[in-house]
Design a protein around this motif. Structure first.
Motif, mmCIF file in Angstrom:
data_model
loop_
_atom_site.group_PDB
_atom_site.id
_atom_site.type_symbol
_atom_site.label_atom_id
_atom_site.label_comp_id
_atom_site.label_asym_id
_atom_site.label_seq_id
_atom_site.Cartn_x
_atom_site.Cartn_y
_atom_site.Cartn_z
ATOM 1 N N GLN B 197 64.807 -17.752 29.315
ATOM 2 C CA GLN B 197 66.030 -17.664 30.112
ATOM 3 C C GLN B 197 67.284 -17.991 29.308
ATOM 4 N N SER B 198 67.077 -18.293 28.035
ATOM 5 C CA SER B 198 68.237 -18.617 27.198
ATOM 6 C C SER B 198 68.994 -17.343 26.810
ATOM 7 N N PRO B 199 70.316 -17.443 26.736
ATOM 8 C CA PRO B 199 71.074 -16.272 26.272
ATOM 9 C C PRO B 199 70.683 -15.855 24.844
ATOM 10 N N HIS B 200 70.173 -16.800 24.048
ATOM 11 C CA HIS B 200 69.790 -16.428 22.686
ATOM 12 C C HIS B 200 68.535 -15.565 22.661
ATOM 13 N N LEU B 202 67.817 -13.530 25.632
ATOM 14 C CA LEU B 202 68.135 -12.356 26.458
ATOM 15 C C LEU B 202 69.168 -11.440 25.802
ATOM 16 N N TYR B 203 69.945 -12.003 24.885
ATOM 17 C CA TYR B 203 70.942 -11.187 24.182
ATOM 18 C C TYR B 203 70.610 -11.168 22.700
#
Lengths: 469, 562
Positions: B197-200, B202-203
């Motif tokens: 669920q971390s942006p690191h 997911l992106y």
């Protein structure tokens, strides 16, 4: 619907998790922005059988007798609380030099009053439902966007937009949409505490990641907006960590069992269309009545497509789009469907019955001196007026609810100045959207009322005065 | 799916034909009326210097990248994204970097998926233990090792000290938060749930900001950022350990190192992923699903056929372009395809000789060559009983030649005139129906390539006559800025196979897909450079993909975009 079990919340407290004090109140309170009015958009596609759509008996007071025998008959009990405005045309029109065929343009501009781009087929303006949500929802939470039938991210399947080229694709599984609203349901206290604790741990870590990234001055404004939208969504999720959900309400009884039993693999199918429609209406009413959002939309099918209606007395052989062209093939290369107007009328009647169901459910909740319906504006519209000709004049816009007295209901009225309701005259549909935006309490950048909703290069300024109280 | 999508009514009623195409030679440059600017094919534009181009620093994984990455990261093939809100389709591709955003609904989808994946790890201890690089009995010490190794793969770069510590705390908090499992396993489950669920995760995050020592307009990407660009282009998934090691060793800091890594990735079976995905989107294979034929005219038509045809096209591309290391010319001209019992008859073969499985067959090069003569393309761009030269022509102009053809105006009457009197064939009907001068602006360039394919009926079967009249496949076609005369489809396909316009179009489509953005005027030099390199390879697909990785726009960010 029943109030949520208070004891469940108490049990969560009893576990003594340290983060309770940090619970933001915004998520579990009815939305505070605006003037208490909500907007719900309800979209049928592929146009109508126009020969039996409109009220009879000419313009004037809208009466049950004028609706008898028409597609609006299922709504006759709401005659005094509805407006049927006539002479509104889609803007940009199909004769304007803008990209897209009638379905694409009709869909993309319906709530945005903007042309779509040739490059990506998406609208170039925020839609009115999402603008209401951005301005008035707690934390700017997006409008609830629901879909009945197949989901698609393409032009034929999107009518709500977070902004230019930012489609809000509808959720077509009401169980998922419902869970988002009410949070965790049906878990025992121990299991619930475990989930809550996990989510809290994850949220702590992820929030740090987001904050660090947002603090990075290398990010462009676009990156920052995108990340902020994601982070806002994550923080909204915080609320249902406590089993509070976005709303302090839940659906009970048989409807809940039905929601729980939905098979995610069949929600898109024609055979589920009728059931999904009813359940999406339940979910929308929950969200609106309990304050999760001030704006929402339900879309039935997709432009140039649609189910084969085989329920509630309908026994069709061809899907909705084929019926709309009266042809056994989508590309008009087949043979004529002899009684297609009768079949389209059945489709219109069915959508009217769904719309009536939505109104009844909204009307069953009292609020102040009236009901939730009285404090709403519910709009039943379409991507086209005649599917056969892909026409965009005298568009179907059936309005219900007075928005807390903003609208003068009980009217069947020509709102345009043209001689005929089919004229392209002074009533591009952006004026209806301007009126709705102001009715709900949106404001322009200067704090005053919206003067021209949509792309300023298209449409006309001003509200539709004749439908206002 | 039950819903069908209609063929856009391209046939225009006489009075309704609007401007939008210049007639003849100038298709593609009509930016004003179509809004579809095509600067990269503008022969007048001058190229000065290859530009880095602007890409967001945060690019969300597409749904297929999410699924592939979960598969490669955890060894779980869950297809989680099937219930996600769909990715938006922009310019025909679902991976447009600017449009990939996370709304409230998708944030919930991500959380739901992460929770389900963590739960699946609890239910499949063998999958979980395969992730652990040490003895679980060592407790926190082993967890620290796991966090470092798993974290490097999940974030596609090593964790910082702070991140390592934060995940160690997550691990410690996990005990007792799942229904069952050891304290160690539950800690691992929670760590995974958080990573996903971390942006690191997911992106794809690119934070490099130090401008290049020699060229202040560009910012070199870090080795790890390059590794992600490489793996998502070549595999549509995360980097493997070897690629991350190469990043750590600085091997991806040079063009040569990037090339070497690109070639290794392309030799891996995972390379079929993006090759299939790109061609599926470019060739609009999702439209095959709309094939629907009149059973009285085509008794051989079966509703499920479109799925066989779709797989036929994809298998053809895999075989010709990857297994046989093929070129654009091969894609266009290889005489053969995959058939099974259901579809063999469409190619004049006896279906009883084939089973359910797709089998490669050689076909006579006088009748069938490459993707444009496959039944899927021909049947999709046709009506239920007759062909549609207009739909075939629009596809060829738009997708094969990159001509800017606007959407038809609304309110068109799509009905072709009946066969009677002088109108004896579909070609006659189309010519009569689009004969008004106002229609010619677009239809001159649309109809002509469509007529070339009149030797194939609405099911894509070879035919010599229609309605008792010999079919006329000769046509003069606008290809870019020139007109060429062709006797028919074979002739045209041979030309397209060598055509710089078509090759450059294929390159442009790949450019959009590979860089996750529409090309701009600033990309002219990059495309020119790629084109020169690729002409020398006959537009070999592997060389095209390798060449993409050698561009400034691939290896650098634009410094002003920061």
């Amino acid at each position: 619907m029943q109030r949520r079990n208070f004891l469940r919340g108490a049990a969560t407290v009893a576990i003594g998790l340290p983060f309770l004090e940090g619970l933001a109140p915004r998520g579990v309170k009815a939305a505070a922005g605006g003037n208490g009015c909500r907007f719900i958009g309800f979209l049928e596609v592929n146009g109508n059988d126009r020969s039996r759509y409109w009220p009879t008996e000419g313009f004037g007071a809208l009466t049950a007798s004028a609706m008898a025998g028409t597609a609006l008959e299922p709504l006759s009990g709401f005659a005094s609380r509805m407006i049927v405005p006539r002479g509104i045309h889609t803007s940009p029109t199909h004769v304007d030099p803008v990209p897209g065929d009638g379905h694409m343009q009709g869909m993309a501009s319906r709530l945005t009053a903007s042309p779509l781009t040739a490059a990506n087929g998406m609208a170039t303006h925020i839609s009115v439902d999402q603008m209401i949500a951005q301005q008035l929802n707690p934390g700017g939470r997006p409008a609830l966007t629901l879909q009945v039938g197949r989901q698609t991210g393409s032009t034929m399947g999107v009518w709500s937009f977070h902004g230019p080229s930012m489609p809000a694709i509808g959720e077509n599984n009401p169980w998922l949409a419902y869970q988002d609203l009410v949070g965790l349901s049906g878990l025992d206290d121990e299991a619930l505490a475990r989930v809550v604790a996990r989510r809290e741990s994850v949220l702590d870590l992820v929030s740090d990641d987001f904050e660090t990234l947002l603090g990075n001055n290398q990010l462009s404004a676009h990156d920052r907006d995108k990340l902020d939208m994601h982070f806002t969504a994550i923080r909204d999720l915080e609320i249902d960590m406590f089993d509070g959900g976005l709303v302090p309400c839940e659906i009970g009884g048989e409807v809940l069992s039905e929601l729980q039993a939905l098979d995610p693999n069949t929600v898109s199918l024609d055979s589920s269309f009728r059931q999904i429609a009813r359940l999406q209406i339940e979910v929308m009413v929950l969200a609106i009545a309990c304050g999760a959002t001030l704006a929402g939309t339900i879309k039935f099918g997709n432009g140039a497509a649609g189910p084969i209606y085989n329920w509630d007395g309908m026994n069709h052989q061809y899907d909705h789009h084929k019926l709309s062209h009266g042809n056994t093939q989508d590309d008009d290369s087949g043979s004529m469907i002899e009684n297609f107007e009768e079949l389209l009328h059945e489709v219109d009647l069915w959508h009217a019955a769904q719309f009536a169901m939505l109104l009844e459910r909204l009307d069953s909740y009292t609020e102040g001196d009236g009901t939730v319906l009285d404090n709403s504006l519910v709009l039943w519209t379409n991507d086209l007026s005649s599917g056969l000709y892909h026409s965009d004049t005298d568009m179907p816009n059936v309005m219900a609810g007075s928005c807390g007295g903003y609208f003068q209901t009980g009217q069947h009225i020509q709102v345009s100045a043209g001689e005929s309701v089919y004229d392209y005259s002074d009533m591009p549909h952006n004026r209806l959207l301007t009126t709705i935006a102001n009715a709900v309490g949106c404001t322009a950048e200067d704090g005053g009322p919206i003067t021209h909703f949509g792309d300023p290069n298209w449409g006309l300024p001003g509200e539709i005065e004749s439908i206002k109280a | 799916m039950v819903d069908s999508t209609h063929l856009v009514p391209w046939v225009m009623g006489a009075a309704l034909c609007l401007g939008g195409c210049y007639s003849g030679l100038d298709v593609g440059a009509d930016a004003d009326s179509s809004g579809d600017d095509d600067p990269v094919n503008d022969p007048e534009a001058q190229c000065e210097e290859a530009n880095a181009g602007s890409l967001p620093r945060m690019v969300r994984l597409t749904h297929s990248q999410y699924d592939n990455t979960v598969r490669d990261l955890l060894g779980l093939d869950l297809d989680s994204s099937s219930v996600f809100l769909p990715d938006p389709l922009v310019g025909g591709f679902s991976n447009n970097a600017e449009s990939l955003t996370v709304t409230d609904r998708l944030a919930r989808d991500y959380r739901r998926a992460a929770e389900e994946i963590a739960e699946a790890l609890g239910e499949q201890p063998e999958v979980l233990s395969a992730l652990i690089p040490c003895d679980a009995g060592a407790g926190q010490a082993c967890a620290d090792q796991f966090i470092a190794s798993f974290g490097r793969r999940a974030y596609r770069r090593p964790l910082t000290v702070d991140e390592q510590a934060a995940f160690a705390a997550i691990f410690a908090a996990g005990d007792g938060l799942y229904n069952s499992g050891s304290a160690f396993d539950q800690g691992i489950q929670l760590v995974v749930e958080a990573f996903l669920q971390s942006p690191h995760f997911l992106y794809r995050v690119e934070l490099s900001s130090t401008v290049d020592a020699e060229d202040p307009t560009i910012v070199p990407l870090s080795g790890y950022e390059i590794a992600s660009r490489l793996s998502f282009l070549m595999w549509n998934s995360m980097p493997d350990d070897e690629l991350l090691d190469a990043a750590a060793a600085g091997e991806l800091d040079t063009a040569q190192g990037v090339e070497q890594a690109a070639r290794r990735l392309l030799a891996d079976a995972r390379a079929t992923g993006p090759v299939r995905d790109f061609h599926y989107q470019w060739l609009r294979l999702e439209e095959y699903e709309t094939i629907n034929k009149n059973a009285e005219v085509f008794p051989q038509y079966q509703p499920g056929m479109s799925h066989v045809m779709e797989e036929e096209t994809l298998r053809f591309i895999e075989r010709v372009m990857l297994e046989q290391d093929g070129t654009w010319t091969d894609l266009m001209t290889t005489p053969g395809t995959f058939v099974n019992a259901e579809t063999a008859g469409l190619y004049g073969l006896d279906g009883s000789n084939y089973g359910e499985e797709l089998t490669w067959v050689d076909l006579p090069a006088t009748e069938r060559k490459g993707i444009l003569t496959q039944s899927g393309f021909l049947a999709t761009n046709a009506y239920a009983d007759i062909t549609s030269p207009i739909h075939r022509g629009v596809f060829v102009q738009r997708n094969i030649l990159c001509a800017a053809i606007p959407e038809p105006p609304g309110n068109v009457d799509p009905t072709l005139p009946d066969f009677e009197g002088e109108i004896r064939t579909t070609r006659d009907a189309v010519e009569v129906h689009t004969s008004p001068v106002s229609c010619g602006g677009c239809h001159d360039s649309i109809n002509a390539p469509g007529f070339l394919f009149e030797g194939y009926d609405a099911m894509g079967q070879v035919r010599a006559t229609e309605n008792g009249v010999p079919v006329d496949t000769a046509s003069t076609v606008v290809v870019g800025a020139e007109e060429h005369q062709f006797a028919g489809a074979m002739d045209f396909i041979d030309h397209v196979a060598e055509s710089e316009v078509a090759r450059r179009c294929y390159l442009t489509q790949w450019f959009r897909y590979a860089n996750m953005r529409q090309e701009t005027f600033d990309d002219q030099c990059t495309l020119d450079g790629l084109h020169q390199v690729l002409q020398d390879t006959d537009y070999n697909l592997r060389e095209l993909l390798v060449a993409m990785t050698q561009t400034t726009t691939f290896r650098f960010r634009a410094s002003e975009a920061g």
